[in-house]
Design a protein around this motif. Sequence first.
Motif, short mmCIF file in Angstrom:
data_model
loop_
_atom_site.label_atom_id
_atom_site.label_comp_id
_atom_site.label_asym_id
_atom_site.label_seq_id
_atom_site.Cartn_x
_atom_site.Cartn_y
_atom_site.Cartn_z
N ASP A 56 0.84 -1.19 0.00
CA ASP A 56 0.00 0.00 0.00
C ASP A 56 0.88 1.24 0.00
N PRO A 57 0.86 2.05 -1.07
CA PRO A 57 1.71 3.24 -1.12
C PRO A 57 1.32 4.31 -0.11
N MET A 58 0.14 4.18 0.49
CA MET A 58 -0.28 5.15 1.50
C MET A 58 0.22 4.78 2.89
N LEU A 59 0.89 3.63 3.01
CA LEU A 59 1.44 3.20 4.29
C LEU A 59 2.96 3.16 4.20
N GLU A 60 3.61 3.49 5.31
CA GLU A 60 5.05 3.32 5.38
C GLU A 60 5.37 1.82 5.54
N ASP A 61 6.59 1.46 5.21
CA ASP A 61 7.04 0.08 5.37
C ASP A 61 6.88 -0.31 6.85
N PRO A 62 6.23 -1.45 7.14
CA PRO A 62 5.99 -1.83 8.54
C PRO A 62 7.24 -2.26 9.30
N LEU A 63 8.33 -2.54 8.58
CA LEU A 63 9.53 -3.05 9.23
C LEU A 63 10.59 -1.96 9.22
N THR A 64 10.97 -1.47 10.41
CA THR A 64 11.96 -0.43 10.53
C THR A 64 13.34 -1.04 10.79
N GLU A 65 14.34 -0.18 10.87
CA GLU A 65 15.73 -0.64 10.92
C GLU A 65 16.04 -1.50 12.14
N ASN A 66 15.49 -1.14 13.30
CA ASN A 66 15.81 -1.86 14.54
C ASN A 66 14.62 -2.69 15.03
N ALA A 67 13.92 -3.32 14.10
CA ALA A 67 12.67 -3.99 14.43
C ALA A 67 12.86 -5.39 15.00
N ILE A 68 14.04 -5.99 14.83
CA ILE A 68 14.28 -7.37 15.25
C ILE A 68 15.39 -7.39 16.29
N LYS A 69 15.14 -8.07 17.42
CA LYS A 69 16.23 -8.24 18.38
C LYS A 69 16.00 -9.50 19.21
N ILE A 70 17.09 -9.98 19.81
CA ILE A 70 17.05 -11.09 20.75
C ILE A 70 17.48 -10.56 22.10
N SER A 71 16.65 -10.76 23.10
CA SER A 71 16.94 -10.26 24.45
C SER A 71 16.53 -11.29 25.49
N LYS A 72 17.45 -11.66 26.36
CA LYS A 72 17.19 -12.61 27.45
C LYS A 72 16.59 -13.91 26.92
N GLY A 73 17.08 -14.35 25.75
CA GLY A 73 16.62 -15.60 25.17
C GLY A 73 15.32 -15.51 24.42
N ASN A 74 14.73 -14.31 24.33
CA ASN A 74 13.46 -14.12 23.64
C ASN A 74 13.68 -13.39 22.31
N LEU A 75 12.84 -13.71 21.33
CA LEU A 75 12.84 -13.01 20.06
C LEU A 75 11.78 -11.92 20.12
N ILE A 76 12.18 -10.69 19.81
CA ILE A 76 11.27 -9.54 19.87
C ILE A 76 11.19 -8.93 18.48
N ILE A 77 9.96 -8.77 17.99
CA ILE A 77 9.73 -8.21 16.67
C ILE A 77 8.73 -7.06 16.79
N ARG A 78 9.11 -5.90 16.26
CA ARG A 78 8.22 -4.73 16.31
C ARG A 78 7.82 -4.32 14.90
N LEU A 79 6.53 -4.12 14.71
CA LEU A 79 5.98 -3.66 13.44
C LEU A 79 5.35 -2.28 13.63
N GLU A 80 5.40 -1.47 12.58
CA GLU A 80 4.88 -0.11 12.65
C GLU A 80 3.77 0.08 11.62
N TYR A 81 2.72 0.81 12.03
CA TYR A 81 1.66 1.22 11.10
C TYR A 81 1.60 2.73 11.10
N PHE A 82 1.91 3.32 9.93
CA PHE A 82 1.87 4.78 9.79
C PHE A 82 1.44 5.11 8.37
N ALA A 83 0.35 5.86 8.25
CA ALA A 83 -0.17 6.22 6.94
C ALA A 83 0.31 7.62 6.57
#
Length: 225
Positions: free
Chosen positions: A108-135
């Motif tokens: 959707d060209p009206m939305l920004e890419d949901p995956l940003t530069e620092n969206a994936i990390k591993i912390s304390k043995g857990n996988l953390i994934i952050r997605l963004e919604y911005f029109a």
Amino acid sequence: MSVSFANDDIPKAIYPNISLTSSTIEGFTPRGWYVEHQQKGDLNSDGIDDVVLVLHEKNTKNILKNEGLGAEVTDTNPRVLLVAVRDKVSDKYIKLVENHTLIPRHTDPMLEDPLTENAIKISKGNLIIRLEYFANAGSWEMFSATFTFRKEDQCLRLIGYDRVNTHRASGETSDISINFLTNKAKVSRGSIEDENLRPKWQSIKSSKKHCIQDIGNGLEFTPPL
């Protein structure tokens, strides 16, 4: 979520066959794809770094021009989220998860890419994934959705979900934080002008165990409140 491209304009995503095991990270990268994100960390508590990759296709046919509202050019190339654990005996990476849906395809060209530069990390043995919604056009809503997963046998189990929502016109905010291990959720509402959010604790309606493949599109995930 409105789409400016006609459905026929968006090429069908074709996902490659990815090896079950590899001695190197490059062995999981098919021809015509590249490693967009890479994180290493111990996901199974064996003292050896495992790996999380976001693979992104690089096909010029999937880069579309837009004559309507939104961005002039949109990269609709699909992504693959791949998680592999390193085996002590063979010293090879073994594929645990290959997921095509949690990170939604950017169509959707009206939305920004949901995956940003620092969206994936591993912390304390857990996988953390952050997605963004911005029109950039067509909607005042903006939010981030953060998923926390923990390896349990062959399942990457969802143990935490956090969503921070803001309405850019009214200034209203709402935050949701769910602990799926305790089945408790904290819901807070307020505004950008009032930093004192009013939290409310509640039990979630379902005690179902969610593995990563159960989530579907991460931006469309509806928690069981």
